[in-house]
Design an enzyme around this catalytic site. Structure first.
Site, short mmCIF file in Angstrom:
data_model
loop_
_atom_site.label_atom_id
_atom_site.label_comp_id
_atom_site.label_asym_id
_atom_site.label_seq_id
_atom_site.Cartn_x
_atom_site.Cartn_y
_atom_site.Cartn_z
CD GLU A 1 -1.69 -2.41 1.59
OE1 GLU A 1 -0.50 -2.61 1.92
OE2 GLU A 1 -2.57 -3.29 1.66
CG PHE B 1 -9.58 -9.87 11.37
CD1 PHE B 1 -8.32 -10.28 11.79
CD2 PHE B 1 -9.87 -9.89 10.01
CE1 PHE B 1 -7.37 -10.71 10.86
CE2 PHE B 1 -8.93 -10.32 9.09
CZ PHE B 1 -7.67 -10.72 9.51
CD GLN B 2 -7.21 -7.57 7.70
OE1 GLN B 2 -8.10 -7.30 6.89
NE2 GLN B 2 -6.05 -8.10 7.35
CE LYS C 1 -17.01 -6.95 3.37
NZ LYS C 1 -16.34 -8.23 3.67
CG MET D 1 22.50 12.22 2.82
SD MET D 1 23.73 13.29 2.04
CE MET D 1 22.77 13.99 0.71
C1 LIG Z 1 12.34 5.69 5.23
C2 LIG Z 1 13.62 6.35 5.57
N1 LIG Z 1 14.46 5.80 6.48
C3 LIG Z 1 15.63 6.41 6.77
C4 LIG Z 1 15.98 7.59 6.19
C5 LIG Z 1 17.29 8.28 6.54
N2 LIG Z 1 18.16 8.34 5.36
C6 LIG Z 1 18.29 9.45 4.60
S1 LIG Z 1 19.28 9.24 3.30
C7 LIG Z 1 19.61 7.66 3.73
C8 LIG Z 1 20.53 6.81 2.91
C9 LIG Z 1 19.96 6.54 1.57
O1 LIG Z 1 20.73 5.52 0.98
P1 LIG Z 1 20.56 5.13 -0.54
O2 LIG Z 1 19.13 4.96 -0.87
O3 LIG Z 1 21.44 3.98 -0.82
O4 LIG Z 1 21.01 6.42 -1.30
P2 LIG Z 1 22.43 7.17 -1.39
O5 LIG Z 1 22.44 8.20 -0.31
O6 LIG Z 1 23.50 6.14 -1.21
O7 LIG Z 1 22.40 7.76 -2.74
C10 LIG Z 1 18.93 7.31 4.90
C11 LIG Z 1 19.05 6.01 5.57
C12 LIG Z 1 15.05 8.14 5.26
N3 LIG Z 1 15.28 9.30 4.64
N4 LIG Z 1 13.91 7.50 4.95
#
Ligand SMILES: Cc1ncc(C[n+]2csc(CCOP(=O)(O)OP(=O)(O)O)c2C)c(N)n1
Length: 585
Positions: free
Chosen positions: A65, A127-128, A177, A487
């Site tokens: 979803e 449920f749900q 529902k 990042m």
């Molecule tokens: C759902 C979620 N969890 C954690 C983060 C924190 N976060 C920001 S950037 C990042 C790393 C992203 O890694 P990747 O997708 O491999 O991209 P890259 O930075 O290597 O290009 C994280 C963990 C986030 N933004 N969103």
């Protein structure tokens, strides 16, 4: 036979039909002009799926979803229409939450329909069962729990009206529902909506535009700061006229990318944490900041107190609550941007004198360009993005994930058209890119849709590869694979003395080429710089889905960078920029 099954119009001779609540919902969707919904079925929402069976509204079956919400979001961003998603009660609804919050933060118009347990089961830990309206209240513009089938049609029309007017946003309708299953005599869909207390202001206050015109004609170092509100208001043409008539340079937020063609001589690119040095310097030195349809996100402004320190700040926004929320504003104008810009253009007699300012900016642009090193034999992620931009002439629809991939895409993909750069701004949702690309490709089927992905992010919604394969959507997934949560690794490198805690995802796979192939999607791994362009050419020339796994320099960083909490002129990256910051700062 009931209403949707016969698909009949209401006429004078036949002014009413027997219809189930679900059929009324579907009919109201058809009346709203909805052609596609993204969703995932379940017990509580079955009446809706049954009614859909007879409808011409197309349903795209996602695999989670969250994907439905992001796909509806991508569809809305790419088309300007309201995106629609369906989910069942309980876990279906809670799985929508991230997608709704994402759309809410970026002011994207969505209408989400969730199934709910029957009325007599509500509040009994059935449920749900989940308190969907309670859970989603802070992340929707509005939500409804409909208890009578008679109220369904008008609620659907209200939801669409709320989602797309004023400051756009997601609206949720929770459907018990038994309410959708019950058959009633349906006679009128009441498309006229009246929502007491909801009257989004469109025409600006008398005198406000005149004050902006005066400030603008007196300015010597003006900058326009344009956000996603310019896109929602469909005001890009007016903005371009304003820019060309006045010669005022434009910086954008991430959400504002594409409001002006980024190869325009007055386009300075993005400002903020990973903005261009010249955009950040322009804002730091300007004497007038004309902020249009932006909410002054901290990622754009850096430290609020030191943002645009020499500027008179004008803020035009449809949402009065935004004026003065994050930064001090000297002139606030509440109104629809298109009408405000039209009024401004018709009142503006004298363009400001900006030649010296333009020369200064040209100097910054030359002195501190975006740049990266290019050692032999290593694929730099920036190079991949540059090649994508060159090959598509900045005219593709780009979606991104979150992290370094997103910032490199924002920096190096210079888009030339509005609604062509779809990225999770406010919430920063990893996993946005792939499902958003699905929505965008369905909304703009004739166009090239490219998902610039991160390896961490892609894994968050990777199951949507099945959706891409099932509908044979010709999306090109360009994975910037650095084997890191890049990042986060960059922050650990810069601010935590290289302590790389829990960011290495190179072990454990998957092999992305094999993974894509397992879904029936053509894929290729690219490991050498000279292969980048031919691989992209091959992918772009095929009218089918394609995944390119670009194995890029693992420890490349995104620069320039304003450290968190810093001021825009305190950018890291490029000695010359630092020297300038010291001089002025
Ligand atoms: C759902 C979620 N969890 C954690 C983060 C924190 N976060 C920001 S950037 C990042 C790393 C992203 O890694 P990747 O997708 O491999 O991209 P890259 O930075 O290597 O290009 C994280 C963990 C986030 N933004 N969103």
């Amino acid at each position: 036979m009931t209403l949707a099954a016969r698909n009949l119009p209401l006429t004078e001779e036949q002014p009413s039909f027997q219809a189930s609540g679900a059929e009324i919902v579907i009919r109201a969707l058809e009346e709203e002009g909805v052609d596609t919904v993204f969703g995932y079925p379940g017990g509580a929402v079955l009446p809706l799926y049954d009614a859909l069976y007879f409808s011409k509204v197309r349903h795209i079956l996602v695999r989670h979803e969250q994907g439905a919400a992001h796909a509806a979001d991508g569809y809305a961003r790419a088309t300007g229409k309201v995106g629609v998603c369906f989910a069942t009660s309980g876990p279906g609804a809670t799985n929508l939450v991230t997608g709704l919050a994402n759309a809410y933060m970026d002011s994207i118009p969505l209408v989400a329909f969730t199934g709910q347990v029957s009325l007599e089961l509500l509040g009994r830990d059935s449920f749900q069962e989940a308190d969907t309206t309670g859970i989603t209240m802070p992340i929707t513009k509005h939500n409804f729990l409909v208890k009578r089938p008679e109220d369904l049609a008008v609620t659907v029309h209200k939801a669409f009206y709320l989602a797309r007017t004023g400051r756009p946003g997601p609206v949720l309708i929770d459907l018990p529902k038994d309410v959708t299953a019950r058959v009633i005599t349906y006679s009128n869909s009441c498309r006229e909506v009246d929502i007491p207390g909801y009257h989004p202001r469109v025409t600006p206050e008398a005198g406000a535009v005149a004050r902006v015109v005066e400030a603008l004609s007196r300015a010597r170092r003006p900058v326009i700061y344009a956000g996603g509100g310019v896109l929602s208001a469909e005001a890009t043409a007016e903005l371009l006229v304003l820019v060309e008539r006045t010669g005022v340079p434009v910086v954008t937020s991430l959400m504002g990318k594409g409001v002006i063609p980024e190869d325009h001589p007055l386009a300075l690119g993005m400002l903020g944490m990973h903005g261009t040095a010249y955009a950040n310097l322009a804002v730091s030195e300007c004497d007038l900041l004309l902020a249009l349809g932006t909410r002054f996100s901290d990622r754009s402004t850096g430290r609020f107190e030191t943002f645009a320190p020499h500027a008179k700040v004008v803020h035009v926004d449809i949402d009065a609550a935004e004026i003065g929320k994050n930064v001090r504003v000297d002139i606030g104008v509440v109104g629809d941007l298109k009408s405000v810009l039209e009024a401004l253009l018709s009142d503006l007699e004298k363009a400001p004198e900006v030649q010296a300012w333009q020369r200064q900016i040209a100097h910054w642009r030359e002195a501190y360009p975006l740049r990266y090193e290019c050692p032999e034999g290593v694929i730099k992620p920036q190079f991949v993005v540059e090649q994508i931009c060159e090959l598509t002439r900045g005219e593709a629809v780009i979606t991104t994930d979150v992290g370094q991939n997103q910032m490199w895409a924002a920096q190096y993909y210079r888009c030339r058209r509005p609604r062509s750069f779809l990225s999770s701004g406010g919430l920063g949702t990893m996993g946005f890119g792939l499902p958003a690309a699905i929505g965008a490709q369905i909304g703009r089927p004739g166009e090239t849709v490219i998902d610039i992905a991160g390896d961490g992010s892609l894994q968050m919604t990777v199951q949507e590869l099945a959706t891409v394969a099932q509908y044979q959507l010709p999306i090109k997934i360009c994975l910037l694979n650095n084997g890191y949560l890049g990042m986060v690794r960059q922050w650990q490198e810069l601010f935590y003395e290289h302590r790389y805690s829990q960011v290495d995802i190179s072990q454990g796979g998957p092999d992305y080429v094999k993974l894509a192939e397992a879904y029936g999607i053509t894929a290729r791994r690219v490991t050498r710089p000279e292969e980048v362009r031919p691989a992209l050419e091959a992918a772009l020339s095929e009218p089918k889905p394609y995944l390119l796994d670009f194995v890029v320099d693992r420890e490349e960083n995104v620069f320039p960078m304003v450290p968190p909490g810093g001021s825009l002129d305190q950018m890291l990256g490029g000695k010359s920029v630092e020297a300038h910051a010291k001089r002025t700062g």
